[in-house]
Motif scaffolding. Structure first.
Motif, short mmCIF file in Angstrom:
data_model
loop_
_atom_site.label_atom_id
_atom_site.label_comp_id
_atom_site.label_asym_id
_atom_site.label_seq_id
_atom_site.Cartn_x
_atom_site.Cartn_y
_atom_site.Cartn_z
N UNK A 190 -3.38 -2.96 3.79
CA UNK A 190 -3.53 -2.04 2.67
C UNK A 190 -2.19 -1.40 2.31
N UNK A 191 -1.45 -0.96 3.32
CA UNK A 191 -0.14 -0.34 3.09
C UNK A 191 0.81 -1.32 2.42
N UNK A 192 0.79 -2.56 2.87
CA UNK A 192 1.69 -3.56 2.30
C UNK A 192 1.35 -3.83 0.83
N UNK A 193 0.06 -3.86 0.52
CA UNK A 193 -0.34 -4.10 -0.86
C UNK A 193 0.04 -2.95 -1.78
N UNK A 194 -0.15 -1.71 -1.29
CA UNK A 194 0.12 -0.53 -2.12
C UNK A 194 1.61 -0.32 -2.31
N UNK A 195 2.39 -0.47 -1.25
CA UNK A 195 3.80 -0.09 -1.28
C UNK A 195 4.72 -1.23 -1.68
N UNK A 196 4.20 -2.43 -1.85
CA UNK A 196 5.07 -3.57 -2.15
C UNK A 196 4.53 -4.37 -3.32
N UNK A 231 9.62 -2.16 12.09
CA UNK A 231 8.80 -3.01 11.22
C UNK A 231 7.32 -2.84 11.54
N UNK A 232 6.50 -3.02 10.49
CA UNK A 232 5.05 -2.96 10.67
C UNK A 232 4.57 -4.05 11.63
N UNK A 233 5.39 -5.09 11.77
CA UNK A 233 4.95 -6.24 12.54
C UNK A 233 5.55 -6.29 13.94
N UNK A 234 6.16 -5.19 14.33
CA UNK A 234 6.65 -5.16 15.71
C UNK A 234 5.53 -4.63 16.61
N UNK A 235 4.97 -5.51 17.43
CA UNK A 235 3.89 -5.13 18.33
C UNK A 235 4.32 -5.45 19.77
N UNK A 236 4.71 -4.44 20.54
CA UNK A 236 5.18 -4.67 21.92
C UNK A 236 4.18 -5.47 22.77
#
Length: 705
Positions: free
Chosen positions: A423-429, A576-581
């Motif tokens: 949702x964040x990616x769609x709204x902000x990009x 990044x939104x895609x950094x998942x430890x």
């Protein structure tokens, strides 16, 4: 049964949870199957556990877990079959078949074959020219089936079959055909259930597992299904490589979270741990005390580190108690125990080598072998868990619902996090900015690839150094074992002489005499053929150990994992939104698990036979001594060439596998992240509607949390 009557009241609560799972699945049906698959699996898993638990014939499920070559089958052969090799040893993943053992009035083996669909998957994987484990094992399975000229389709269509037997000898012969390393039907068998008329196992169901890192997907699934209902686990870790990284991954990633109520840590093949240290001490007793102290320290350090991590994650006290209980290992040697029941003349070749190595200080007797074997302590634990069956199962019943609720909450939270991100990616990009981000990710991945390549380059250099050092050690050992020391013998010869017994004053004795005897000791020097045979055996054993140790010295699993994780952190945009430890840690651990230290085998029986046929007993004359020394040197030289060639080939193959892992590590990172970008980019086709759908979905998910 009274026990199940006590817990039957819980069934209504369980049914309510199943209904809630169904409601959740229904309420999130607007999501893709990929997004909801975890929750669907929760429902299937929970139903499976409840169905299993409330069976009237519910036994105590005991799992025997560990890596291939941890000694699981030998352990069970000693515990259940009095040391007979009934359960074949699994030397490779392709022969590591899940074997379930239960009581029955009639002895039988129930064999379950691969389905035609599963076999087709194996055939497809075998076509892939990759050295990754799953593809290599698929090729091995097909090759094994072809070598026995099996009519594959006939057995696949059978699904399963049952074979009866009358004696344990018949069982050994029959079972080997289905799960033995060279069994005729081993390649086609997914798992077997062994039913035996043994009253000692009436209350339990024992499973010898192939391990949760089995490369055959269907066998792994079957193992995981069993783990879902497992109550007690005996975890075997090889004493000579105790609790390595693969063991810790296996121990911590699956067992406690699945509801295991008791975890018993076994330092298996303990005789090997002693053989590694005995030469540093003046007695076997001293070596034993120091080895146990060292292994206990390893267990305490590794288990406590994991407990600290789980405490930070607010793990349940039940889970922590299970882990704490296994911090103190039990030391077991099935071989030493079996040796204590025999005379030395009846030892196998392997047992004779172990005896010679452990008897370095001439202090190994039957009592010491029983002490090293330590089977009595494990048998006591077995009896305890059987006696505590009702209490164990009652505690498990109480934990079902809290554990299931926690798992559901975690999965809903994970889905919500994913939806929020989209949702964040769609709204902000817009599409252009997302394309730029995707390309930027590729650049970061390339930077990671360059850094990881550097890590593997260092590993290759270390491998070469260890190869050189290992070869030098082999060469020195070949010189040491090629020489023979003369022994000193003593021969006693009886001689005589004549003594006159006549007396001048006794005329009747004149001319009489007697014989006197005396002994003469003569020293001589000889070569003993048993020394030459022992040198050949010891060189073969030490040569294999030297090669395996060279690989272990080169590949420090803990350091490799740490360096890979550090590289990801240093080269990836952690904001990044895609950094998942957690994801990167999992991927790194899977990469490490894919690394398998080569197993080197060498057959010295031919050399032993030729030496034994050429000489016997004491060799005394000079020409025979020279001939014997020359033959020993020649055989040792041939052995050195053979093991050196294997060493070089295994090193080459190992480096090729490492190169593949180096490439696939970053490829998997890139694919997972770019796939997610592609999902979001596809949603731009109807952006406003997708935003609306995601918001509604989040409202539903938040109401479920």
């Amino acid at each position: 049964m009274q026990f199940f009557e006590k817990t039957a009241a819980e069934q209504e609560k369980f049914q309510q949870h199943i209904q809630k799972l169904e409601q959740v699945v229904d309420q999130i049906s607007f999501l893709s199957k990929e997004d909801t698959s975890a929750i669907r699996q929760l429902k299937e898993s929970f139903q499976h556990k409840i169905h299993d638990f409330y069976r009237e014939d519910r036994k105590l499920n005991i799992g025997i877990i560990g890596q291939v070559k941890a000694g699981k089958s030998s352990f069970l052969n000693t515990m259940i079959f009095n040391g007979q090799d009934v359960l074949p040893r699994a030397s490779t993943p392709k022969t590591a078949t899940l074997t379930k053992i239960e009581y029955a009035d009639e002895n039988s083996i129930e064999i379950v074959y691969y389905s035609p669909e599963e076999w087709q998957q194996i055939e497809e994987r075998a076509k892939v020219q990759s050295e990754l484990e799953e593809y290599r094992v698929a090729r091995d399975i097909l090759q094994l089936a072809q070598s026995h000229y099996i009519d594959v389709e006939t057995y696949l269509n059978k699904g399963k079959e049952t074979v009866t037997f009358s004696t344990e000898t018949d069982l050994m012969r029959e079972l080997n055909e289905y799960v033995g390393e060279n069994g005729k039907l081993t390649a086609l068998v997914k798992y077997v259930t062994l039913k035996i008329n043994n009253p000692h196992i009436k209350e339990i169901s024992i499973v010898d597992t192939p391990g949760l890192n089995d490369p055959i997907a269907s066998r792994t699934d079957k193992t995981k299904q069993f783990m879902e209902v497992c109550d007690v686990v005996f975890f075997l870790s090889r004493a000579s490589n105790f609790l390595d990284q693969t063991d810790m991954d296996l121990l911590t990633s699956q067992l406690p979270q699945k509801g295991v109520k008791r975890l018993v840590l076994i330092a298996s093949r303990y005789d090997e741990g002693l053989q590694d240290t005995i030469y540093d001490f003046d007695s076997l007793e001293e070596a034993d005390a120091d080895t146990k102290k060292s292994l206990r320290r390893v267990a305490m350090k590794n288990i406590n580190s994991y407990i600290e991590m789980m405490e930070k994650r607010n793990a349940s006290q039940t889970l922590l108690n299970v882990l704490k209980e296994c911090a103190t290992p039990i030391f077991v040697s099935s071989m030493a125990h079996n040796m204590s029941l025999k005379t030395e003349s009846n030892y196998s070749k392997d047992e004779q080598i172990v005896y010679n190595n452990l008897n370095e200080h001439d202090d190994l007797d039957e009592e010491m072998l029983q002490y090293i074997g330590n089977i009595a302590e494990v048998q006591q634990v077995f009896h305890e868990v059987i006696e505590q069956k009702e209490q164990t199962l009652l505690e498990k019943a109480k934990a079902f619902l809290p554990l299931a609720q926690q798992q559901l909450a975690t999965e809903i939270s994970n889905i919500a996090t994913l939806q929020k991100r989209r949702l964040t990616m769609l709204i902000e990009n817009d599409q252009e900015s997302l394309e730029k981000q995707k390309n930027a990710i590729k650049t970061q991945i390339q930077q990671i690839q360059a850094a990881t390549t550097s890590i593997f380059t260092d590993l290759f250099a270390k491998l070469e150094a260890c190869k050189t050092e290992g070869t030098m050690s082999l060469r020195q050992a070949s010189k040491d074992y090629a020489s023979l020391n003369e022994r000193t013998g003593v021969e006693t010869e009886t001689r005589s002489y004549t003594v006159s017994t006549s007396k001048w004053y006794k005329p009747w004795t004149w001319g009489s005499s007697s014989t006197e005897y005396y002994t003469v000791e003569t020293r001589y020097y000889y070569l003993d053929v048993s020394d030459a045979l022992e040198n050949l055996r010891n060189f073969g054993h030490d040569a294999v150990s030297t090669v395996e140790q060279a690989f272990l010295d080169a590949v420090d699993f803990h350091q490799l994992k740490r360096r890979l994780l550090t590289t990801v952190v240093e080269n990836f945009d952690t904001s990044s939104e895609y950094y998942e430890p957690a994801y990167f840690k999992l991927l790194t651990e899977k990469t490490i698990q894919a690394i398998e230290i080569p197993v080197v085998k060498i057959d010295i029986s031919g050399y032993l036979t030729k030496m034994a046929n050429s000489f016997s007993g004491e060799v005394r004359d000079a020409s025979s001594k020279t001939e014997m020394r020359n033959k020993l040197a020649s055989y040792i030289s041939d052995l050195f060439d053979e093991i050196s060639n294997q060493f070089v080939q295994e090193m080459k193959s190992f480096k090729e596998k490492m190169a593949i892992i180096d490439t696939t590590f970053t490829e998997q990172l890139l694919k997972t992240i770019t796939d997610e970008y592609e999902t979001v980019l596809a949603q731009f086709k109807d952006k406003e509607q997708e935003i609306h759908r995601l918001r509604e979905g989040l409202n539903v998910l938040e109401s479920l949390m």
